[in-house]
Design a protein around this motif. Structure first.
Motif, PDB file in Angstrom:
ATOM      1  N   PHE A  43     -27.243  22.058  58.171  1.00 45.24           N
ATOM      2  CA  PHE A  43     -28.291  21.091  58.651  1.00 45.24           C
ATOM      3  C   PHE A  43     -28.164  20.247  56.660  1.00 45.24           C
ATOM      4  N   CYS A  44     -28.530  21.505  56.072  1.00 44.06           N
ATOM      5  CA  CYS A  44     -28.699  20.712  55.250  1.00 44.06           C
ATOM      6  C   CYS A  44     -27.070  19.502  54.455  1.00 44.06           C
ATOM      7  N   PHE A  45     -26.116  20.481  54.673  1.00 38.91           N
ATOM      8  CA  PHE A  45     -25.139  19.391  53.863  1.00 38.91           C
ATOM      9  C   PHE A  45     -24.944  17.716  54.745  1.00 38.91           C
ATOM     10  N   CYS A  46     -25.808  18.098  55.982  1.00 34.10           N
ATOM     11  CA  CYS A  46     -25.333  16.716  56.581  1.00 34.10           C
ATOM     12  C   CYS A  46     -26.166  15.612  56.585  1.00 34.10           C
ATOM     13  N   VAL A  47     -28.250  16.094  56.232  1.00 36.34           N
ATOM     14  CA  VAL A  47     -28.798  15.776  55.490  1.00 36.34           C
ATOM     15  C   VAL A  47     -27.948  14.702  53.826  1.00 36.34           C
ATOM     16  N   GLY A  48     -28.141  16.008  53.354  1.00 42.83           N
ATOM     17  CA  GLY A  48     -28.011  15.145  51.699  1.00 42.83           C
ATOM     18  C   GLY A  48     -27.279  14.923  52.084  1.00 42.83           C
ATOM     19  N   HIS A  49     -25.357  14.220  52.936  1.00 43.82           N
ATOM     20  CA  HIS A  49     -24.968  12.869  52.496  1.00 43.82           C
ATOM     21  C   HIS A  49     -25.395  12.441  53.167  1.00 43.82           C
ATOM     22  N   LEU A  50     -26.348  12.797  53.553  1.00 46.64           N
ATOM     23  CA  LEU A  50     -27.192  10.784  54.068  1.00 46.64           C
ATOM     24  C   LEU A  50     -28.005  10.663  53.618  1.00 46.64           C
ATOM     25  N   GLY A  51     -28.110  11.607  52.132  1.00 47.90           N
ATOM     26  CA  GLY A  51     -28.887  10.989  51.780  1.00 47.90           C
ATOM     27  C   GLY A  51     -30.596  11.497  51.904  1.00 47.90           C
ATOM     28  N   HIS A  52     -30.667  12.342  52.519  1.00 48.29           N
ATOM     29  CA  HIS A  52     -32.774  12.876  52.628  1.00 48.29           C
ATOM     30  C   HIS A  52     -32.313  14.569  52.508  1.00 48.29           C
TER      31      HIS A  52
END
Length: 338
Positions: free
Chosen positions: A314-323
């Motif tokens: 979850f954190c990996f995807c959210v980080g790549h999305l800029g959040h």
């Protein structure tokens, strides 16, 4: 304690967002309030400890001395090869100086290492880009962890920190290149550095606009400031609210979001190069632990399984999305201070 107007835009009006105690170190039982400036929208602590008082909110254990690591033969061999690959990537993709003998085949090595370079960037393991003569200042260097890594990579390192304990530890390794005090009192000459680094430090410091203008002065032309700090506009901050771990009251005086940190840097004369967010799950899990302990009086059930299966992806995807929960900002010195 002092009640202030916004340090950045001077606006006196603000809106209280939430109140919270010192949940990390329990130095005090006081309740602290985070407000939002009605002018520039910056989040900050108000009222806050003065410059003279703030040191009392840092416990003696805040700067633990890093213990030396022990490694077996296999691990040392793997680390040696990993170091070589990292050095080649630094030279081929981040502008680090390369010996003349290596430049002849640099194009071929670059071609071979391109997938590894992309993989490391995708995993959030990029390197600090080289600048100028490689003179770097780590503001808030602590006991010198970043300085050791940067020196190993070839940088000419200097550091400054307000803590006498941290500076004593750092000086044992780096001598007088590490100084105690605040940046403004160091009186560095103009254009002394090529890169100035704030790694989870800017949020601790009073008067950030004046501080960044001083950074502009001591940076060489085309020099770069690099800022890593908690992202108060992250999805995690919205999810956990006042239980979000990186609020870290009262030691964090400011709480930056992408827009407010960008405006602050531009006001100091910098040109934004890039803004990204971190990929890690450390703060999410710390926030989840805090929420469960403070609100439900119990530990997180199946913690390791939840982190591995749910939270890390979850954190990996959210980080790549800029959040993601950490802001990473690179900004160049412009030709005139704001």
């Amino acid at each position: 304690m002092e009640t202030i107007s916004c340090d950045v835009c001077g606006e006196a009006s603000n809106t209280a967002i939430f109140c919270q105690y010192d949940l990390t170190h329990h130095v005090t039982d006081d309740l602290f309030t985070v407000v939002r400036c009605q002018g520039c929208r910056l989040l900050f602590l108000n009222p806050r400890p003065t410059r003279e008082e703030i040191g009392g909110y840092y416990p003696s254990t805040y700067y633990p001395e890093a213990a030396p690591r022990q490694a077996g033969d296999l691990r040392r061999t793997a680390k040696r090869w990993s170091g070589k690959i990292r050095r080649w990537i630094a030279q081929d993709f981040y502008g680090y100086p390369a010996p003349e003998s290596a430049r002849r085949w640099q194009w071929a090595r670059r071609l071979l290492l391109w997938p590894e370079f992309l993989w490391r960037r995708w995993r959030g393991r990029g390197l600090l880009p080289w600048a100028g003569q490689g003179r770097v200042l780590d503001v808030g260097c602590g006991s010198g962890g970043n300085l050791a890594v940067l020196q190993e990579q070839g940088w000419k390192v200097s550091g400054v920190d307000a803590s006498a304990v941290a500076v004593a530890q750092a000086q044992a390794r780096f001598g007088e290149r590490v100084r105690q005090g605040d940046l403004a009192s160091m009186a560095y000459q103009e254009r002394t550095f090529d890169t100035v680094l704030f790694s989870h430090v800017l949020e601790h410091l009073h008067d950030p606009l004046s501080l960044l203008k001083e950074v502009w002065r001591i940076l060489d032309w085309e020099g770069r400031v690099v800022i890593l700090c908690p992202n108060a506009g992250s999805l995690e901050a919205r999810m956990f609210g006042r239980w979000w771990f990186p609020w870290e009251l009262p030691r964090h005086l400011f709480h930056y979001e992408r827009a407010t940190l960008t405006r602050l840097l531009e006001a100091a004369g910098f040109q934004i190069e890039s803004v990204s967010t971190g990929l890690g799950s450390l703060y999410f899990m710390a926030s989840l632990d805090r929420l469960c302990e403070e609100r439900f009086k119990r530990a997180v059930p199946c913690r390791r399984l939840i982190e591995k299966v749910l939270i890390r992806p979850f954190c990996f995807c959210v980080g790549h999305l800029g959040h993601g929960t950490e802001l990473k900002v690179y900004a160049r010195k412009g030709r005139s201070a704001g």
